[in-house]
Design a protein around this motif. Sequence first.
Motif, short mmCIF file in Angstrom:
data_model
loop_
_atom_site.label_atom_id
_atom_site.label_comp_id
_atom_site.label_asym_id
_atom_site.label_seq_id
_atom_site.Cartn_x
_atom_site.Cartn_y
_atom_site.Cartn_z
N ALA A 51 -2.50 45.76 -42.75
CA ALA A 51 -3.91 46.03 -42.84
C ALA A 51 -4.35 46.55 -41.42
N GLU A 52 -5.26 47.39 -41.36
CA GLU A 52 -5.90 47.92 -40.01
C GLU A 52 -6.45 46.78 -39.21
N VAL A 53 -6.91 45.83 -39.92
CA VAL A 53 -7.49 44.52 -38.99
C VAL A 53 -6.47 43.73 -38.55
N LYS A 54 -5.16 43.67 -39.13
CA LYS A 54 -3.98 42.65 -38.79
C LYS A 54 -3.58 43.45 -37.48
N LYS A 55 -3.43 44.84 -37.32
CA LYS A 55 -2.93 45.52 -36.14
C LYS A 55 -3.77 45.03 -34.91
N ILE A 56 -5.04 45.14 -35.23
CA ILE A 56 -6.03 44.82 -33.94
C ILE A 56 -5.86 43.17 -33.67
N ALA A 57 -5.81 42.34 -34.66
CA ALA A 57 -5.34 41.02 -34.31
C ALA A 57 -4.30 40.72 -33.56
N LEU A 58 -3.14 41.50 -34.04
CA LEU A 58 -1.98 41.24 -33.20
C LEU A 58 -1.99 41.77 -31.92
N GLU A 59 -2.59 43.03 -31.57
CA GLU A 59 -2.83 43.57 -30.41
C GLU A 59 -3.48 42.69 -29.31
N HIS A 60 -4.47 41.98 -29.94
CA HIS A 60 -5.26 40.95 -28.97
C HIS A 60 -4.76 39.57 -29.18
N ARG A 61 -3.72 39.54 -29.91
CA ARG A 61 -3.00 38.03 -29.82
C ARG A 61 -4.02 36.90 -30.51
N LEU A 62 -4.87 37.41 -31.38
CA LEU A 62 -5.72 36.67 -32.08
C LEU A 62 -5.11 35.67 -33.15
N PRO A 63 -5.35 34.41 -33.50
CA PRO A 63 -4.95 33.66 -34.61
C PRO A 63 -5.18 34.48 -35.82
N LEU A 64 -3.99 34.40 -36.80
CA LEU A 64 -4.22 35.30 -37.96
C LEU A 64 -3.41 34.45 -39.09
N ILE A 65 -4.26 34.72 -40.21
CA ILE A 65 -3.62 34.37 -41.48
C ILE A 65 -3.76 35.47 -42.56
N GLN A 66 -2.97 35.36 -43.68
CA GLN A 66 -3.12 36.37 -44.70
C GLN A 66 -2.94 35.80 -45.95
N PRO A 67 -3.78 34.90 -46.41
CA PRO A 67 -3.50 34.27 -47.59
C PRO A 67 -3.54 35.01 -49.08
N ASP A 68 -2.50 34.42 -49.84
CA ASP A 68 -2.41 34.98 -51.16
C ASP A 68 -3.89 34.72 -51.78
N ARG A 69 -4.23 33.56 -51.76
CA ARG A 69 -5.34 33.02 -52.59
C ARG A 69 -6.49 32.23 -51.68
N VAL A 70 -7.73 32.83 -51.75
CA VAL A 70 -8.72 32.30 -50.61
C VAL A 70 -9.23 30.90 -51.23
N ARG A 71 -9.23 30.56 -52.35
CA ARG A 71 -9.40 29.32 -52.95
C ARG A 71 -8.27 28.18 -52.78
N ASP A 72 -7.05 28.70 -52.24
CA ASP A 72 -5.86 27.56 -52.02
C ASP A 72 -6.59 26.47 -50.97
N GLU A 73 -6.36 25.24 -51.53
CA GLU A 73 -6.98 24.07 -50.76
C GLU A 73 -6.56 23.93 -49.20
N ASN A 74 -5.42 24.15 -48.84
CA ASN A 74 -4.81 24.04 -47.76
C ASN A 74 -5.65 25.20 -46.65
N PHE A 75 -5.69 26.53 -47.38
CA PHE A 75 -6.34 27.24 -46.57
C PHE A 75 -7.97 26.95 -46.09
N ILE A 76 -8.60 26.48 -47.31
CA ILE A 76 -10.07 26.12 -47.35
C ILE A 76 -10.03 24.89 -46.12
N LYS A 77 -9.12 23.97 -46.14
CA LYS A 77 -9.08 22.74 -45.29
C LYS A 77 -9.08 23.27 -43.76
N MET A 78 -7.99 24.32 -43.58
CA MET A 78 -8.07 24.73 -42.14
C MET A 78 -9.28 25.49 -41.70
N LEU A 79 -9.94 25.96 -42.66
CA LEU A 79 -11.30 26.87 -42.25
C LEU A 79 -12.40 25.73 -41.72
#
Length: 311
Positions: A51-79
Amino acid sequence: MPSKREGIIFFGTPAFAVPTLNALISDKEKILLVVTQPDKPKGRGKVIQPAEVKKIALEHRLPLIQPDRVRDENFIKMLKELNPEFIVVVAYGKIIPGEILKIPEYGCINLHASLLPKYRGAAPIQWALIKGEKITGVTTMLIDEGLDTGPILLQKEVLIEDEDNAQSFSEKLSRIGADLIVETLDKMRKGVITPIPQSGESSYAPQLKKEDGKINWSVSAIEIFNLIRGTYPWPCAYSFFKNERVKIIKAQVMEGESEPGMIVKAKNELIVATGRGFLKILLIQPEGKKIMTAKEFISGRKINEGVDSFF
């Protein structure tokens, strides 16, 4: 006493979201995490593309995640552990669940490309153009569990010009919207924004389907003109000439009267009758070929004026 929260989690995927992420970076905001959709196959070759946003995140070395499911418990716990001030959402492409909406101190803020409550949904820019609107705009809002129904924070009107199409106007609104997000965050921190419940007549702008681009020559030239603008670059307004599928990329409205779909001129320029008025085709794309001028299209075909037609 809990420590004061700081930082932003950014949800976004396509090019429309890039100016906002860039604006937040330029404004020295602390980006705790960028969330974007998984890489997907694109184009004829179905090559996996980020995705275009991923390219910018990588360019600026920002923490990045691409979850398959936004309802995933571990993902929500991280947030939750990141404990953000804001979650900013720009064209992420998935519904944000209620559990995530409760996480940030100031709530989840969405940039929507219309003057809500008009054109809620996935394709507000395209439908505003198709419907012939003269003014639309951008809205920042607090996300609730409805579809673009949350309270409004700020809005900015933008004039739609005749030369705008969905691609060029999306680029314009994305830049204006990026500034509006920066202004919204600043004013929310200062406590000078009061969220206002949406009011007035609402409308829905669903994701476009390929068949939405099919031209009905019995409607007016201005309606077809608006369809051409609103469906570019996808799915594009299309028709058929002698069983050849063609996309109409750019056109002008003219006065005139004849049988809808009839080609009334095919010498040096291509003019087609509609239900009301004529449409002068400027750019056209036969199936499997590059975009060409009307003159180039005419030169490779035998077209009988007043006999042949688009359908």
